[in-house]
Design an enzyme around this catalytic site. Structure first.
Site, mmCIF file in Angstrom:
data_model
loop_
_atom_site.group_PDB
_atom_site.id
_atom_site.type_symbol
_atom_site.label_atom_id
_atom_site.label_comp_id
_atom_site.label_asym_id
_atom_site.label_seq_id
_atom_site.Cartn_x
_atom_site.Cartn_y
_atom_site.Cartn_z
ATOM 1 N N HIS A 1 0.813 -1.212 0.000
ATOM 2 C CA HIS A 1 0.000 0.000 0.000
ATOM 3 C C HIS A 1 0.851 1.269 0.000
ATOM 4 O O HIS A 1 0.342 2.345 -0.283
ATOM 5 C CB HIS A 1 -0.979 -0.006 1.189
ATOM 6 C CG HIS A 1 -0.369 0.281 2.518
ATOM 7 N ND1 HIS A 1 -0.008 -0.705 3.419
ATOM 8 C CD2 HIS A 1 -0.071 1.447 3.132
ATOM 9 C CE1 HIS A 1 0.473 -0.160 4.512
ATOM 10 N NE2 HIS A 1 0.455 1.155 4.368
ATOM 11 N N ASP B 1 0.102 -7.722 1.473
ATOM 12 C CA ASP B 1 0.474 -6.302 1.571
ATOM 13 C C ASP B 1 1.986 -6.122 1.608
ATOM 14 O O ASP B 1 2.514 -5.352 2.405
ATOM 15 C CB ASP B 1 -0.171 -5.644 2.785
ATOM 16 C CG ASP B 1 -0.099 -4.115 2.716
ATOM 17 O OD1 ASP B 1 0.123 -3.582 1.611
ATOM 18 O OD2 ASP B 1 -0.240 -3.463 3.760
ATOM 19 N N SER C 1 4.814 2.804 7.748
ATOM 20 C CA SER C 1 4.506 1.601 6.976
ATOM 21 C C SER C 1 5.673 1.195 6.095
ATOM 22 O O SER C 1 6.238 2.018 5.373
ATOM 23 C CB SER C 1 3.271 1.838 6.106
ATOM 24 O OG SER C 1 2.119 1.984 6.888
#
Length: 388
Positions: free
Chosen positions: A128, A158, A232
């Site tokens: 993402h 992911d 992230s």
């Protein structure tokens, strides 16, 4: 003679006055005569270098080892903003002609983090973070920057792998995420809010977290180390400076860290990364069935008692399960002689197998136990990447 008497009288008066003052002070201020203890503190000795490096007093040594391999990831993508749909209406165009405004384009920037995994310049990050990006740039800890190319992505876990062509890149050491225990100290390194590389600390709050709705395949490490937007794709490390997870998501009502963060364990990330680098995509096993958990009510309706398993709700035509003779209504109770606790555990077992593997599946069909052999196929790639 008279002077001597005067001095004697003065001395007696002063003595009497002092005695009287002493009596008054003793009566009205007794605490003035209480002894007061001296103030002392227990001070620890200065930590030795050995204590610091062992993580007893500081985690600086672990950060020194891991931080150079953590990069900032900056992405850019061109977003086209279409004109109002009314301009596409034939009746509207009849009155106003072809004077509809042209679609507007704007450049959208976002940020995240990544981890250099070897000296060839491969970088592991979240899918993402780079999803839909037209340009990707990474900034190293030493100040160098470079354009990055996408090697491959895996929306179902992911994860994504990037590649930069830079010499002498630092690489992180992989730890053993399987050995993690609740209470172990961990550090999160990343680029929160774009302020630059930042380190936060915490402990492992839980392991094996799933059914969070973050991705298809979930086996998260939960930590209270502060993770914020921009973290992230960054590194979750142990006190030895070894990579044990990829920071992925937070649970938050405000958008900021609230002590519940999730990281993909390195045991899962390493396998996905290896397949992406070697094959360009992750290779997962596929059974070709739609399954659901065997709830108490379903077990009662099928007369199964307290048996655990996964109920086959649908079969993919011409899929591996259909070719092996599995049918809707069958209950898968064991695979390769290992019990099946539910639909998610079955899916994870099947996905971990290489396509072409022969799998023994024990089922319950109309109260009778049967064992069938299924040749595992390759799980189809998702048509659309999951939006985040």
């Amino acid at each position: 003679m008279q002077l001597r008497k005067l001095l004697s009288f003065a001395t007696e008066a002063i003595t009497a006055g002092l005695a009287f003052a002493f009596v008054l002070l003793l009566l009205f201020k007794p605490e003035a005569f209480e002894s007061r203890p001296s103030v002392e503190f227990i001070e620890a000795p200065s930590p030795t270098r050995q204590a610091i490096e062992s993580g007893l007093a500081s985690y600086a040594h672990a950060v020194d080892i891991a931080a150079p391999a953590v990069v900032n990831v900056y992405t850019r993508k061109v977003v086209t903003q279409r004109a109002n749909p009314l301009f596409e209406d034939p009746l509207f165009r009849r009155f106003f002609g072809d004077r509809a405004p042209a679609p507007q384009q704007r450049l959208e920037n976002s940020l995240g983090s990544g981890v250099i995994v070897n000296d060839q310049g491969f970088i592991l990050t979240n899918n993402h973070v780079i999803q839909g990006a037209d340009e990707i740039e990474v900034a190293l800890h030493d100040g160098r920057t470079a354009a990055a190319a996408i090697v491959g992505t895996d929306p179902e876990s992911d994860l994504a792998v990037l590649k930069v062509n830079i010499s002498n890149v630092p690489a992180i050491t992989f730890g053993q995420s399987e050995a993690l225990r609740v209470g172990d100290v961990v550090l999160a390194i990343g680029n929160p809010f774009g302020v630059g590389q930042t380190v936060t600390s915490g402990i492992v709050s839980a392991t094996g977290r799933s059914q969070l709705g973050l991705s298809t395949f979930e086996n998260f490490i939960q930590t209270d180390a502060a993770i914020n937007p921009g973290n992230s794709g960054g590194a979750l490390i142990n006190t030895a400076g070894q990579l044990i997870g990829i920071n992925t998501a937070i649970f938050s009502r405000s958008g900021g860290s609230q002590g519940i963060g999730f990281a993909i364990p390195v045991s899962l990330a390493k396998g996905v990364m290896k397949q992406i680098i070697e094959h360009g995509r992750p290779l997962r096993g596929w059974l070709g069935v739609e399954v659901q958990d065997l709830s108490d009510s379903l077990a009662e309706s099928f007369g199964l008692g307290d048996i655990q398993g996964a109920l086959i709700a649908g079969i993919q035509p011409d899929g591996p399960a259909a070719e092996a003779g599995l049918q809707p209504g069958d209950v898968i109770v064991r695979v390769n002689n290992e019990p099946v606790s539910g639909s998610r555990s079955l899916m994870n077992v099947i996905a971990s197998l290489a396509p072409g593997t022969v799998l023994e599946v024990e089922i319950l069909r109309q109260g009778q136990t049967q064992t069938l052999e299924v040749v595992i196929g390759e799980r189809p790639q998702p048509l659309l990447e999951q939006a985040r």
